[in-house]
Motif scaffolding. Sequence first.
Motif, mmCIF file in Angstrom:
data_model
loop_
_atom_site.group_PDB
_atom_site.id
_atom_site.type_symbol
_atom_site.label_atom_id
_atom_site.label_comp_id
_atom_site.label_asym_id
_atom_site.label_seq_id
_atom_site.Cartn_x
_atom_site.Cartn_y
_atom_site.Cartn_z
ATOM 1 N N SER A 1 38.015 33.137 -25.184
ATOM 2 C CA SER A 1 39.265 32.388 -25.153
ATOM 3 C C SER A 1 40.345 33.232 -24.501
ATOM 4 C CB SER A 1 39.685 31.966 -26.560
ATOM 5 O OG SER A 1 39.926 33.100 -27.351
ATOM 6 N N GLY A 2 41.383 32.551 -24.021
ATOM 7 C CA GLY A 2 42.486 33.233 -23.362
ATOM 8 C C GLY A 2 43.587 32.256 -23.055
ATOM 9 N N LYS A 3 44.499 32.685 -22.191
ATOM 10 C CA LYS A 3 45.654 31.859 -21.838
ATOM 11 C C LYS A 3 45.758 31.776 -20.326
ATOM 12 C CE LYS A 3 49.478 32.424 -24.136
ATOM 13 N NZ LYS A 3 50.771 32.909 -24.634
ATOM 14 N N ILE B 1 43.299 33.457 -15.808
ATOM 15 C CA ILE B 1 43.355 33.434 -17.267
ATOM 16 C C ILE B 1 43.428 34.879 -17.750
ATOM 17 C CG2 ILE B 1 42.039 32.978 -19.383
ATOM 18 C CD1 ILE B 1 40.737 30.622 -17.955
ATOM 19 N N ALA B 2 44.293 35.150 -18.725
ATOM 20 C CA ALA B 2 44.336 36.451 -19.397
ATOM 21 C C ALA B 2 43.476 36.322 -20.655
ATOM 22 C CB ALA B 2 45.770 36.828 -19.757
ATOM 23 N N PRO B 3 42.380 37.077 -20.754
ATOM 24 C CA PRO B 3 41.515 36.988 -21.928
ATOM 25 C C PRO B 3 42.233 37.462 -23.197
ATOM 26 C CG PRO B 3 40.403 38.115 -20.118
ATOM 27 C CD PRO B 3 41.847 37.977 -19.726
ATOM 28 N N ASP B 4 41.965 36.793 -24.324
ATOM 29 C CA ASP B 4 42.554 37.194 -25.606
ATOM 30 C C ASP B 4 42.138 38.595 -26.007
ATOM 31 O OD1 ASP B 4 43.918 34.810 -25.934
ATOM 32 O OD2 ASP B 4 42.395 33.919 -27.251
ATOM 33 N N ASP B 5 40.918 38.997 -25.641
ATOM 34 C CA ASP B 5 40.439 40.318 -26.047
ATOM 35 C C ASP B 5 40.803 41.415 -25.051
ATOM 36 O OD1 ASP B 5 38.745 39.656 -23.978
ATOM 37 O OD2 ASP B 5 36.899 39.848 -25.141
ATOM 38 N N GLY B 6 41.696 41.122 -24.120
ATOM 39 C CA GLY B 6 42.137 42.116 -23.140
ATOM 40 C C GLY B 6 41.205 42.164 -21.946
ATOM 41 N N GLY B 7 41.363 43.178 -21.149
ATOM 42 C CA GLY B 7 40.559 43.301 -19.950
ATOM 43 C C GLY B 7 41.235 42.627 -18.769
ATOM 44 N N GLU B 8 40.523 42.606 -17.663
ATOM 45 C CA GLU B 8 41.083 42.049 -16.433
ATOM 46 C C GLU B 8 41.193 40.533 -16.502
ATOM 47 O OE1 GLU B 8 39.954 43.408 -12.667
ATOM 48 O OE2 GLU B 8 39.359 45.379 -13.373
ATOM 49 N N ASP B 9 42.203 40.004 -15.816
ATOM 50 C CA ASP B 9 42.376 38.559 -15.722
ATOM 51 C C ASP B 9 41.181 37.957 -15.000
ATOM 52 O OD1 ASP B 9 44.838 39.017 -16.857
ATOM 53 O OD2 ASP B 9 45.928 38.857 -14.975
ATOM 54 N N LEU B 10 40.844 36.732 -15.368
ATOM 55 C CA LEU B 10 39.713 36.032 -14.763
ATOM 56 C C LEU B 10 40.198 34.946 -13.829
ATOM 57 C CD1 LEU B 10 37.555 35.627 -17.963
ATOM 58 C CD2 LEU B 10 37.065 37.116 -16.024
#
Length: 137
Positions: free
Chosen positions: A3-5, A18-27
Motif C-alpha cells: 500500500s502507499g499514496k 506512488i510513495a510506498p507506506d513502508d518507505g523505499g523508492e517511489d513506484l
Amino acid sequence: MASGKIIRYNETKGYGFIAPDDGGEDLFIHVNDVGFPLTDRCVGQRVSYEVMEGQKGLKAARIQLLDPPAAPRRAAPTTRLDDEDDEDCEVLSAEEYSSEITEALMETAPSLTGAQIMKIRERLIAAGYARGWVVKG
C-alpha cells in the motif's frame, strides 16, 4: 498487496508515482495498470498495488483505491526533488519557474508590459503550486 499514496499523476501523459507506506523508492504507475478512473485529482489517495518489474525498474500494477473519496481532492504540492532521471516530472523552485515564464513571455509576446508579465507570472506560479509543479524555495 502493498500500500502507499499517489504522490504525483499527470492525467495528460497517463503516468505518475506512488510513495510506498513502508518507505523505499517511489513506484512508477501507468494508467493501464489502474483499476479505477485515474485523474490528477487522485493525488494524495491511498492505494493498494502489486510490485512488478517494468522496463525502467519497479512499477506498481493492479492498483486499487483503499479509501475512495466522497469527492475528488487535491493533495498539497509535493516537495520531492529526487526524480532527476525523469525530466517530464521535474519540480522547480518558484524562482526557477518564474524565470522560465518571464523568458517565454518576452520571446513570444515582446509587447507585454512589465505589469502584464508580473500578473501572468503570479497566476502561473499559483497554478504551479496547486499542481505540485513548483515548490517554495
